[in-house]
Motif scaffolding. Structure first.
Motif, PDB file in Angstrom:
ATOM      1  N   SER A 189       0.822  -1.207   0.000  1.00 50.52           N
ATOM      2  CA  SER A 189       0.000   0.000   0.000  1.00 50.52           C
ATOM      3  C   SER A 189       0.861   1.265   0.000  1.00 50.52           C
ATOM      4  N   ILE A 190       1.886   1.263   0.815  1.00 53.15           N
ATOM      5  CA  ILE A 190       2.789   2.422   0.861  1.00 53.15           C
ATOM      6  C   ILE A 190       3.474   2.595  -0.491  1.00 53.15           C
ATOM      7  N   ALA A 191       3.951   1.502  -1.068  1.00 55.78           N
ATOM      8  CA  ALA A 191       4.608   1.562  -2.372  1.00 55.78           C
ATOM      9  C   ALA A 191       3.628   2.007  -3.457  1.00 55.78           C
ATOM     10  N   PHE A 192       2.397   1.516  -3.393  1.00 57.17           N
ATOM     11  CA  PHE A 192       1.375   1.905  -4.371  1.00 57.17           C
ATOM     12  C   PHE A 192       1.081   3.405  -4.262  1.00 57.17           C
ATOM     13  N   GLY A 193       1.014   3.909  -3.045  1.00 57.71           N
ATOM     14  CA  GLY A 193       0.825   5.347  -2.845  1.00 57.71           C
ATOM     15  C   GLY A 193       1.964   6.148  -3.438  1.00 57.71           C
ATOM     16  N   TYR A 222       5.886  -3.963  -5.980  1.00 64.86           N
ATOM     17  CA  TYR A 222       6.574  -4.851  -5.051  1.00 64.86           C
ATOM     18  C   TYR A 222       8.059  -4.502  -4.949  1.00 64.86           C
ATOM     19  N   ASP A 223       8.646  -4.102  -6.078  1.00 66.48           N
ATOM     20  CA  ASP A 223      10.054  -3.696  -6.054  1.00 66.48           C
ATOM     21  C   ASP A 223      10.261  -2.493  -5.139  1.00 66.48           C
ATOM     22  N   ILE A 224       9.369  -1.526  -5.222  1.00 65.87           N
ATOM     23  CA  ILE A 224       9.452  -0.349  -4.348  1.00 65.87           C
ATOM     24  C   ILE A 224       9.224  -0.763  -2.894  1.00 65.87           C
ATOM     25  N   ALA A 225       8.265  -1.665  -2.668  1.00 67.32           N
ATOM     26  CA  ALA A 225       7.987  -2.138  -1.309  1.00 67.32           C
ATOM     27  C   ALA A 225       9.241  -2.786  -0.717  1.00 67.32           C
ATOM     28  N   LYS A 226       9.950  -3.559  -1.509  1.00 65.71           N
ATOM     29  CA  LYS A 226      11.187  -4.189  -1.037  1.00 65.71           C
ATOM     30  C   LYS A 226      12.237  -3.128  -0.695  1.00 65.71           C
ATOM     31  N   MET A 227      12.310  -2.071  -1.503  1.00 65.75           N
ATOM     32  CA  MET A 227      13.289  -1.006  -1.239  1.00 65.75           C
ATOM     33  C   MET A 227      12.997  -0.260   0.058  1.00 65.75           C
ATOM     34  N   ILE A 228      11.709  -0.160   0.433  1.00 63.87           N
ATOM     35  CA  ILE A 228      11.383   0.570   1.655  1.00 63.87           C
ATOM     36  C   ILE A 228      11.320  -0.337   2.884  1.00 63.87           C
ATOM     37  N   GLY A 229      11.620  -1.626   2.705  1.00 64.27           N
ATOM     38  CA  GLY A 229      11.755  -2.482   3.866  1.00 64.27           C
ATOM     39  C   GLY A 229      10.815  -3.659   3.978  1.00 64.27           C
ATOM     40  N   ALA A 230      10.040  -3.960   2.946  1.00 63.20           N
ATOM     41  CA  ALA A 230       9.132  -5.107   3.014  1.00 63.20           C
ATOM     42  C   ALA A 230       9.933  -6.391   3.219  1.00 63.20           C
ATOM     43  N   PRO A 231       9.410  -7.266   4.061  1.00 66.77           N
ATOM     44  CA  PRO A 231      10.121  -8.531   4.321  1.00 66.77           C
ATOM     45  C   PRO A 231      10.112  -9.445   3.094  1.00 66.77           C
TER      46      PRO A 231
END
Length: 117
Positions: free
Chosen positions: A43-47, A108-117
Motif C-alpha cells: 500500500s505504501i509503495a502503491f501510494g 513490489y520492487d518499491i515495497a522491497k526497497m522501503i523495507g518489506a520482508p
C-alpha cells in the motif's frame, strides 16, 4: 494462510484500500502479522507510485501546455495511467480478499526497497 484471523484480513484490506496512509495504519496496528505487513508495504509503495505518476504527468502537462498536440497526448496518457492504477487497485482488493500474497511488478520492487520482508 487459512489460519489468518478475521482481524488480520480486515486490516490487510484497510491497508490496501487506502494507499499510503492505510499502509502506515496497518503497520502501526498489526506489526506482528506478516499478512498485514505484506499488504501495508504494498500500500505504501502503491501510494508512492500514484504520487510519482501524478507528479511526472503534471510536470509534462505544464511543459507541453503551449504545444497542443503533445499536451493532448499527455492528457490521454494521464487518463490511461489513472485507469491502469484503478485496475491495479481493484485487483489488489480481490487478492486481499482471497488471502493471496501478491507481488505486482514495480510496486513490489518499491515495497522491497522501503523495507518489506
Amino acid at each position: 494462510m487459512s489460519q489468518l484471523s478475521e482481524e488480520e484480513r480486515v486490516w490487510a484490506l484497510v491497508a490496501w484500500i487506502i494507499p499510503l496512509i492505510g499502509g502506515v495504519i496497518g503497520l502501526v496496528i498489526k506489526p506482528g502479522s506478516g499478512y498485514v505487513r505484506h499488504w501495508s508495504y504494498l500500500s505504501i509503495a502503491f501510494g508512492i507510485v500514484i504520487i510519482g505518476v501524478e507528479v511526472i504527468l503534471g510536470i509534462l502537462s505544464l511543459i507541453t501546455i503551449l504545444i497542443l498536440p503533445m499536451h493532448i497526448v499527455i492528457v490521454v496518457l494521464g487518463y490511461l495511467a489513472g485507469l491502469a492504477l484503478l485496475i491495479t487497485w481493484i485487483i489488489g482488493i480481490l487478492r486481499v480478499l482471497n488471502i493471496t500474497y501478491w507481488k505486482p511488478m514495480i510496486i513490489y520492487d518499491i515495497a522491497k526497497m522501503i523495507g518489506a520482508p
